[in-house]
Design an enzyme around this catalytic site. Sequence first.
Site, PDB file in Angstrom:
ATOM      1  N   GLU A 197       0.843  -1.200   0.000  1.00  0.00           N
ATOM      2  CA  GLU A 197       0.000   0.000   0.000  1.00  0.00           C
ATOM      3  C   GLU A 197       0.875   1.246   0.000  1.00  0.00           C
ATOM      4  O   GLU A 197       1.971   1.245   0.544  1.00  0.00           O
ATOM      5  CB  GLU A 197      -0.996  -0.027   1.165  1.00  0.00           C
ATOM      6  CG  GLU A 197      -0.387  -0.335   2.517  1.00  0.00           C
ATOM      7  CD  GLU A 197      -0.531   0.801   3.475  1.00  0.00           C
ATOM      8  OE1 GLU A 197      -0.604   1.949   3.009  1.00  0.00           O
ATOM      9  OE2 GLU A 197      -0.524   0.554   4.702  1.00  0.00           O
ATOM     10  N   PHE A 198       0.347   2.279  -0.647  1.00  0.00           N
ATOM     11  CA  PHE A 198       1.121   3.519  -0.794  1.00  0.00           C
ATOM     12  C   PHE A 198       0.391   4.680  -0.132  1.00  0.00           C
ATOM     13  O   PHE A 198       0.362   5.789  -0.657  1.00  0.00           O
ATOM     14  CB  PHE A 198       1.366   3.813  -2.278  1.00  0.00           C
ATOM     15  CG  PHE A 198       2.181   2.756  -2.971  1.00  0.00           C
ATOM     16  CD1 PHE A 198       3.564   2.727  -2.828  1.00  0.00           C
ATOM     17  CD2 PHE A 198       1.580   1.784  -3.756  1.00  0.00           C
ATOM     18  CE1 PHE A 198       4.330   1.745  -3.458  1.00  0.00           C
ATOM     19  CE2 PHE A 198       2.342   0.804  -4.390  1.00  0.00           C
ATOM     20  CZ  PHE A 198       3.716   0.783  -4.244  1.00  0.00           C
ATOM     21  N   GLU A 207       0.336   9.160   5.596  1.00  0.00           N
ATOM     22  CA  GLU A 207      -0.452   9.604   6.747  1.00  0.00           C
ATOM     23  C   GLU A 207      -1.019  10.985   6.516  1.00  0.00           C
ATOM     24  O   GLU A 207      -0.354  11.853   5.953  1.00  0.00           O
ATOM     25  CB  GLU A 207       0.421   9.592   7.996  1.00  0.00           C
ATOM     26  CG  GLU A 207       0.571   8.195   8.498  1.00  0.00           C
ATOM     27  CD  GLU A 207       1.426   8.139   9.737  1.00  0.00           C
ATOM     28  OE1 GLU A 207       1.308   9.028  10.586  1.00  0.00           O
ATOM     29  OE2 GLU A 207       2.202   7.197   9.825  1.00  0.00           O
ATOM     30  N   LYS A 237       7.873  -1.455  -3.712  1.00  0.00           N
ATOM     31  CA  LYS A 237       7.471  -0.744  -2.496  1.00  0.00           C
ATOM     32  C   LYS A 237       8.680  -0.105  -1.823  1.00  0.00           C
ATOM     33  O   LYS A 237       8.673   1.078  -1.461  1.00  0.00           O
ATOM     34  CB  LYS A 237       6.771  -1.731  -1.549  1.00  0.00           C
ATOM     35  CG  LYS A 237       6.569  -1.252  -0.130  1.00  0.00           C
ATOM     36  CD  LYS A 237       5.560  -0.114  -0.073  1.00  0.00           C
ATOM     37  CE  LYS A 237       5.584   0.664   1.214  1.00  0.00           C
ATOM     38  NZ  LYS A 237       5.274  -0.034   2.405  1.00  0.00           N
ATOM     39  N   LEU A 238       9.733  -0.885  -1.668  1.00  0.00           N
ATOM     40  CA  LEU A 238      10.930  -0.363  -0.989  1.00  0.00           C
ATOM     41  C   LEU A 238      11.582   0.735  -1.820  1.00  0.00           C
ATOM     42  O   LEU A 238      12.006   1.777  -1.293  1.00  0.00           O
ATOM     43  CB  LEU A 238      11.944  -1.492  -0.740  1.00  0.00           C
ATOM     44  CG  LEU A 238      11.465  -2.671   0.113  1.00  0.00           C
ATOM     45  CD1 LEU A 238      12.609  -3.640   0.353  1.00  0.00           C
ATOM     46  CD2 LEU A 238      10.892  -2.181   1.442  1.00  0.00           C
ATOM     47  N   GLY A 262      11.255  12.075   8.328  1.00  0.00           N
ATOM     48  CA  GLY A 262      10.947  11.185   9.445  1.00  0.00           C
ATOM     49  C   GLY A 262       9.802  10.282   9.044  1.00  0.00           C
ATOM     50  O   GLY A 262       9.548  10.068   7.860  1.00  0.00           O
ATOM     51  N   CYS A 273       8.153   5.027   7.754  1.00  0.00           N
ATOM     52  CA  CYS A 273       8.396   4.238   6.539  1.00  0.00           C
ATOM     53  C   CYS A 273       9.762   4.424   5.893  1.00  0.00           C
ATOM     54  O   CYS A 273      10.417   3.446   5.520  1.00  0.00           O
ATOM     55  CB  CYS A 273       7.320   4.561   5.510  1.00  0.00           C
ATOM     56  SG  CYS A 273       5.712   4.034   6.061  1.00  0.00           S
ATOM     57  N   PHE A 327       6.215  14.149  13.120  1.00  0.00           N
ATOM     58  CA  PHE A 327       7.207  14.074  12.027  1.00  0.00           C
ATOM     59  C   PHE A 327       6.786  14.887  10.808  1.00  0.00           C
ATOM     60  O   PHE A 327       7.620  15.249   9.987  1.00  0.00           O
ATOM     61  CB  PHE A 327       7.502  12.610  11.660  1.00  0.00           C
ATOM     62  CG  PHE A 327       6.540  11.980  10.687  1.00  0.00           C
ATOM     63  CD1 PHE A 327       5.389  11.361  11.135  1.00  0.00           C
ATOM     64  CD2 PHE A 327       6.798  11.984   9.327  1.00  0.00           C
ATOM     65  CE1 PHE A 327       4.499  10.772  10.241  1.00  0.00           C
ATOM     66  CE2 PHE A 327       5.924  11.393   8.420  1.00  0.00           C
ATOM     67  CZ  PHE A 327       4.770  10.789   8.883  1.00  0.00           C
ATOM     68  N   ARG A 338      11.715  24.260   8.718  1.00  0.00           N
ATOM     69  CA  ARG A 338      10.795  23.839   7.650  1.00  0.00           C
ATOM     70  C   ARG A 338      10.624  24.919   6.589  1.00  0.00           C
ATOM     71  O   ARG A 338       9.854  24.735   5.634  1.00  0.00           O
ATOM     72  CB  ARG A 338       9.420  23.502   8.251  1.00  0.00           C
ATOM     73  CG  ARG A 338       9.458  22.353   9.250  1.00  0.00           C
ATOM     74  CD  ARG A 338       9.663  21.025   8.558  1.00  0.00           C
ATOM     75  NE  ARG A 338       9.689  19.941   9.520  1.00  0.00           N
ATOM     76  CZ  ARG A 338       9.585  18.658   9.173  1.00  0.00           C
ATOM     77  NH1 ARG A 338       9.473  18.303   7.922  1.00  0.00           N
ATOM     78  NH2 ARG A 338       9.639  17.724  10.097  1.00  0.00           N
TER      79      ARG A 338
HETATM   80  N1  LIG Z   1       2.567   5.916   6.942  1.00  0.00           N
HETATM   81  C1  LIG Z   1       2.169   4.670   6.753  1.00  0.00           C
HETATM   82  O1  LIG Z   1       1.547   4.078   7.616  1.00  0.00           O
HETATM   83  C2  LIG Z   1       2.486   3.957   5.460  1.00  0.00           C
HETATM   84  C3  LIG Z   1       2.090   2.634   5.313  1.00  0.00           C
HETATM   85  C4  LIG Z   1       2.417   1.996   4.147  1.00  0.00           C
HETATM   86  C5  LIG Z   1       3.107   2.644   3.146  1.00  0.00           C
HETATM   87  N2  LIG Z   1       3.488   3.928   3.309  1.00  0.00           N
HETATM   88  C6  LIG Z   1       4.292   4.537   2.246  1.00  0.00           C
HETATM   89  O2  LIG Z   1       5.316   5.324   2.825  1.00  0.00           O
HETATM   90  C7  LIG Z   1       5.326   6.613   2.209  1.00  0.00           C
HETATM   91  C8  LIG Z   1       5.625   7.638   3.262  1.00  0.00           C
HETATM   92  O3  LIG Z   1       4.486   7.838   4.047  1.00  0.00           O
HETATM   93  P1  LIG Z   1       4.422   8.860   5.243  1.00  0.00           P
HETATM   94  O4  LIG Z   1       3.161   8.616   5.946  1.00  0.00           O
HETATM   95  O5  LIG Z   1       5.710   8.768   5.989  1.00  0.00           O
HETATM   96  O6  LIG Z   1       4.222  10.317   4.578  1.00  0.00           O
HETATM   97  P2  LIG Z   1       5.010  11.330   3.627  1.00  0.00           P
HETATM   98  O7  LIG Z   1       5.513  10.693   2.399  1.00  0.00           O
HETATM   99  O8  LIG Z   1       4.082  12.456   3.438  1.00  0.00           O
HETATM  100  O9  LIG Z   1       6.209  11.865   4.550  1.00  0.00           O
HETATM  101  C9  LIG Z   1       7.454  11.224   4.666  1.00  0.00           C
HETATM  102  C10 LIG Z   1       8.536  12.275   4.880  1.00  0.00           C
HETATM  103  O10 LIG Z   1       8.680  13.059   3.724  1.00  0.00           O
HETATM  104  C11 LIG Z   1       8.589  14.432   4.052  1.00  0.00           C
HETATM  105  N3  LIG Z   1       7.906  15.141   2.971  1.00  0.00           N
HETATM  106  C12 LIG Z   1       6.582  15.109   2.683  1.00  0.00           C
HETATM  107  N4  LIG Z   1       6.329  15.904   1.623  1.00  0.00           N
HETATM  108  C13 LIG Z   1       7.511  16.445   1.258  1.00  0.00           C
HETATM  109  C14 LIG Z   1       7.915  17.352   0.250  1.00  0.00           C
HETATM  110  N5  LIG Z   1       7.033  17.870  -0.621  1.00  0.00           N
HETATM  111  N6  LIG Z   1       9.217  17.710   0.162  1.00  0.00           N
HETATM  112  C15 LIG Z   1      10.126  17.184   1.019  1.00  0.00           C
HETATM  113  N7  LIG Z   1       9.813  16.309   2.006  1.00  0.00           N
HETATM  114  C16 LIG Z   1       8.521  15.953   2.116  1.00  0.00           C
HETATM  115  C17 LIG Z   1       7.796  14.510   5.325  1.00  0.00           C
HETATM  116  O11 LIG Z   1       8.147  15.661   6.066  1.00  0.00           O
HETATM  117  C18 LIG Z   1       8.239  13.243   6.024  1.00  0.00           C
HETATM  118  O12 LIG Z   1       9.407  13.478   6.744  1.00  0.00           O
HETATM  119  C19 LIG Z   1       3.969   6.799   1.570  1.00  0.00           C
HETATM  120  O13 LIG Z   1       4.096   7.515   0.376  1.00  0.00           O
HETATM  121  C20 LIG Z   1       3.502   5.397   1.317  1.00  0.00           C
HETATM  122  O14 LIG Z   1       3.840   5.023   0.000  1.00  0.00           O
HETATM  123  C21 LIG Z   1       3.186   4.588   4.449  1.00  0.00           C
END
Ligand SMILES: NC(=O)c1ccc[n+]([C@@H]2O[C@H](COP(=O)([O-])OP(=O)(O)OC[C@H]3O[C@@H](n4cnc5c(N)ncnc54)[C@H](O)[C@@H]3O)[C@@H](O)[C@H]2O)c1
Length: 326
Positions: free
Chosen positions: A16-17, A20, A75-76, A128, A131, A193, A300
Site C-alpha cells: 500500500e502507498f 499519513e 514498495k521499498l 521522518g 516508513c 514528524f 521547515r
Molecule cells: N505511513 C504509513 O503508515 C504507510 C504505510 C504503508 C506505506 N506507506 C508509504 O510510505 C510513504 C511515506 O508515508 P508517510 O506517511 O511517511 O508520509 P510522507 O511521504 O508524506 O512523509 C514522509 C517524509 O517526507 C517528508 N515530505 C513530505 N512531503 C515532502 C515534500 N514535498 N518535500 C520534502 N519532504 C517531504 C515529510 O516531512 C516526512 O518526513 C507513503 O508515500 C507510502 O507510500 C506509508
Amino acid sequence: MASASTHKFQVLSNPEFLAEGTAINDLLFPSRVLIGGEQTPDGLKAIQKLVDVYANWVPRDQILTTNLWSSELSKLVANAMLAQRVSSINSITALCEQTDADIDEIARAIGSDPRIGNKFLKASVGFGGSCFQKDILNLVYICESFGLKEVADYWHQVILMNDYQKRRFANKMVSTMFNTITGKKIAIFGFAFKKDTGDTREAPAAYVMKDLLEENAYLSVYDPQVEREQMLLEFDYTLGVNKKTVPQLDEYVITAKSHIEAVTGAHAIAVLTEWDEFVNYDYQEIFNVMSKPAFIFDGRNVLPHDKLREIGFEVYAIGKPIVQRF
Ligand SMILES: NC(=O)c1ccc[n+]([C@@H]2O[C@H](COP(=O)([O-])OP(=O)(O)OC[C@H]3O[C@@H](n4cnc5c(N)ncnc54)[C@H](O)[C@@H]3O)[C@@H](O)[C@H]2O)c1
C-alpha cells in the site's frame, strides 16, 4: 470437514502507498495499485481475482501486475527514491548556507525541468515517519545479503545524509547562539514528524532535541496534537532518552499548553514541524515575551523571514543566505 491438503493457497504481494494524513484519499484515488504474484496459472488466477476487486473503483490501467519480487521491491524502492530526493535537496542546503544561494530558488529552478519534476523538493530539518528509514534499511539489508555492498552503501548514504541534516541543524542553533545554550530556554514548535498527524515515529524533532539536551538547554515543546506521553515514548524507544538516562528529563523537557507559554522567556524558537498554525501566529506578541536577542530557527522554511527580521528576530532558515546583524 475437508482436510487442509485439499486447499490451494497463493500468496500475493499488494503493497500500500498510503501516506499519513491523506490515507483515505490515497485509497480512493490511488496513483497506482500494485499486485504481485507467482507467474504460474494458479498465481495469475489469484492476481486476477484481486485485480477484479480493485477494478470496482480504480481504472484498470492504474492496476499494475508483476511478479512477487518486483512488487515487493517496488514498495521499498518507491520510498527509497522519495527519501533520496529529500536527502538530495537537504544536502544542497548546507552548500547554500556557505554561498549566497537560496534552496527554494534552486528547488523551483530544477523542479521546472519536467524530467526532475517539482514534487518532494521542500528542504527541511530531515525526513521522518515510520516508513522511509525502515524501508531503506530493508533495501540495504537485501542488497547486503546478495553481496551487493556498493548498492547497499549507496542507499545507506540517504540515511546518513538525513542524520547529518538533523545534527547540522542542532549544531547551527548552538553556534548561532554564541556557542552556548546551557541553561537557556528554547521553544520547540512541533514534535510530529510532519503536519496534520500526531505520529512521532522517527520525528526529526526528537533527534534535534536530544542534541540540545546534551548542551543543557531547557526545552519547552508545543505541538497541536502530540501528547507528552507520546513524545516521551518516542524519546525512549528511538533514542534511549528516558528518566534513567537523563534523570532531570522532566525539568529539562516541558510540554507547553500553548505556543505563548512555550515562548515566554525563551531565547529561541525552533520550528521542527510545518503546522499551518505556526505561520499565522502574532510574532510581534511572541517577540515581546521572549528574551533578547530573540532567535528563530526555521527547520521547515515556512515562516515569513523578512517580516520576522523587521520585528527584530534573528532568523536562521535552512538553505537560505545567512543574514547576521549583530
Ligand atoms: N505511513 C504509513 O503508515 C504507510 C504505510 C504503508 C506505506 N506507506 C508509504 O510510505 C510513504 C511515506 O508515508 P508517510 O506517511 O511517511 O508520509 P510522507 O511521504 O508524506 O512523509 C514522509 C517524509 O517526507 C517528508 N515530505 C513530505 N512531503 C515532502 C515534500 N514535498 N518535500 C520534502 N519532504 C517531504 C515529510 O516531512 C516526512 O518526513 C507513503 O508515500 C507510502 O507510500 C506509508
